[in-house]
Scaffold this motif. Structure first.
Motif, PDB file in Angstrom:
ATOM      1  N   LEU A 153       0.843  -1.080   0.150  1.00  0.00           N
ATOM      2  CA  LEU A 153       0.061   0.024   0.030  1.00  0.00           C
ATOM      3  C   LEU A 153       0.861   1.211   0.007  1.00  0.00           C
ATOM      4  CD1 LEU A 153      -2.917  -0.849   2.482  1.00  0.00           C
ATOM      5  CD2 LEU A 153      -3.212  -0.573  -0.014  1.00  0.00           C
ATOM      6  N   ASP A 193      -0.015  17.279  -3.737  1.00  0.00           N
ATOM      7  CA  ASP A 193       0.721  15.965  -3.712  1.00  0.00           C
ATOM      8  C   ASP A 193       1.349  15.519  -4.978  1.00  0.00           C
ATOM      9  OD1 ASP A 193      -1.384  14.648  -5.503  1.00  0.00           O
ATOM     10  OD2 ASP A 193      -2.302  13.523  -3.971  1.00  0.00           O
ATOM     11  N   ARG A 196      -3.016  16.751  -6.973  1.00  0.00           N
ATOM     12  CA  ARG A 196      -4.273  16.909  -6.594  1.00  0.00           C
ATOM     13  C   ARG A 196      -3.783  17.977  -5.237  1.00  0.00           C
ATOM     14  NH1 ARG A 196      -6.082  10.873  -4.146  1.00  0.00           N
ATOM     15  NH2 ARG A 196      -3.627  11.146  -3.567  1.00  0.00           N
ATOM     16  N   ASP A 246     -11.511  10.137   1.086  1.00  0.00           N
ATOM     17  CA  ASP A 246     -11.609   8.864   0.022  1.00  0.00           C
ATOM     18  C   ASP A 246     -10.856   7.525   0.297  1.00  0.00           C
ATOM     19  OD1 ASP A 246      -9.141   9.525  -0.846  1.00  0.00           O
ATOM     20  OD2 ASP A 246      -9.716  10.045  -2.942  1.00  0.00           O
ATOM     21  N   ARG A 281       2.590   2.061  -3.389  1.00  0.00           N
ATOM     22  CA  ARG A 281       1.587   2.639  -4.402  1.00  0.00           C
ATOM     23  C   ARG A 281       1.122   3.993  -3.893  1.00  0.00           C
ATOM     24  NH1 ARG A 281      -1.363  -2.573  -4.452  1.00  0.00           N
ATOM     25  NH2 ARG A 281      -2.706  -1.665  -3.223  1.00  0.00           N
ATOM     26  N   ALA A 282       1.195   4.492  -2.832  1.00  0.00           N
ATOM     27  CA  ALA A 282       0.786   5.630  -2.201  1.00  0.00           C
ATOM     28  C   ALA A 282       1.526   6.682  -2.911  1.00  0.00           C
ATOM     29  CB  ALA A 282       1.021   5.958  -0.731  1.00  0.00           C
ATOM     30  N   CYS A 283       0.973   7.942  -3.159  1.00  0.00           N
ATOM     31  CA  CYS A 283       1.770   9.245  -3.583  1.00  0.00           C
ATOM     32  C   CYS A 283       2.473   9.729  -2.491  1.00  0.00           C
ATOM     33  CB  CYS A 283       0.877  10.128  -4.336  1.00  0.00           C
ATOM     34  SG  CYS A 283      -0.639  10.835  -3.255  1.00  0.00           S
ATOM     35  N   THR A 303       0.854  13.868  -7.430  1.00  0.00           N
ATOM     36  CA  THR A 303       0.092  13.495  -8.533  1.00  0.00           C
ATOM     37  C   THR A 303      -0.646  14.958  -8.956  1.00  0.00           C
ATOM     38  OG1 THR A 303      -1.854  12.868  -7.232  1.00  0.00           O
ATOM     39  CG2 THR A 303      -0.401  11.120  -7.757  1.00  0.00           C
ATOM     40  N   ILE A 313      -1.400   9.225   1.452  1.00  0.00           N
ATOM     41  CA  ILE A 313      -0.399  10.382   0.897  1.00  0.00           C
ATOM     42  C   ILE A 313       0.879  10.174   1.884  1.00  0.00           C
ATOM     43  CG2 ILE A 313       0.228  12.606   0.357  1.00  0.00           C
ATOM     44  CD1 ILE A 313      -3.404  11.689   0.548  1.00  0.00           C
ATOM     45  N   SER A 345      -7.623   7.279   0.270  1.00  0.00           N
ATOM     46  CA  SER A 345      -6.245   7.211  -0.165  1.00  0.00           C
ATOM     47  C   SER A 345      -5.126   7.800   0.571  1.00  0.00           C
ATOM     48  CB  SER A 345      -6.072   8.187  -1.611  1.00  0.00           C
ATOM     49  OG  SER A 345      -6.429   9.729  -1.420  1.00  0.00           O
TER      50      SER A 345
END
Length: 194
Positions: free
Chosen positions: A18, A41, A45, A67, A21-23, A43, A71, A69
């Protein structure tokens, strides 16, 4: 804007897959010591961070968005003063003296085995130079100590999962430090158990 109100210190308990894959978001110390701020972030966002008052965000922490996700927080390099002892005119003990004097001034300070870091301040730099320390301006992440009685944040207040029993007494007299004839040494022959 993605809203965030949860922080997992150092990503504790999260699976490595996990986290991989996190930004991430890169934040300097000035921002990380706030509990409410905006950031962008990796990406692109927009993040709106609303953490409990007094929370200090550290490099390695993981923010959890509404949501779900994740970070990762990276401590951004920033201008700091790196303080080292002078190998020609001093000893590593000089760093302890410097930490004491900086602590008396309530200066945020990062402690490392071979150096200290503080935010740039020419008055403090002059004081440290006068103490025969080497002061260099560098651009590095800054993670100052929280302080022994700090309640906000989590840095430095970790628990290793084991207990220490210190029932032994230290009721004995010490030779005054200015009498080199008979120094007191703690060890196998000092008369009490450790």
């Amino acid at each position: 804007m993605l809203h965030i109100s949860k922080l997992i210190p150092q990503g504790a308990g999260l699976a490595a897959a996990l986290l991989k894959r996190a930004c991430h978001v890169e934040l300097d110390w000035e921002v990380r010591q706030k509990s409410r701020f905006e950031a962008t972030d990796s990406t692109g966002r927009q993040l709106g961070i609303f953490l409990p008052r007094g929370t200090v965000v550290r490099g390695g922490d993981v923010l959890v968005a509404h949501d779900g996700s994740l970070i990762k927080v990276w401590a951004a390099p920033q201008a700091v003063l790196k303080i080292t002892h002078c190998p020609e005119h001093g000893t590593p003990f000089d760093l302890i003296r410097a930490a004491y004097h900086l602590g008396n001034r309530h200066v945020p300070i990062e402690l490392k085995p071979d150096h200290l870091k503080i935010e740039p301040d020419h008055v403090l730099a002059d004081m440290l130079h006068a103490m025969h320390l080497i002061v260099s301006e560098v651009n590095e992440p800054f993670e100052p100590e929280n302080g022994a009685y700090a309640t906000g944040g989590h840095f430095g207040g970790h628990h290793h999962g084991h207990e220490h029993d210190h029932d032994h007494s230290h009721d004995h007299s010490h030779t005054p430090p200015d009498d080199p004839a008979a120094p007191h040494v703690h060890g196998p022959g000092c008369g009490h158990h450790h």
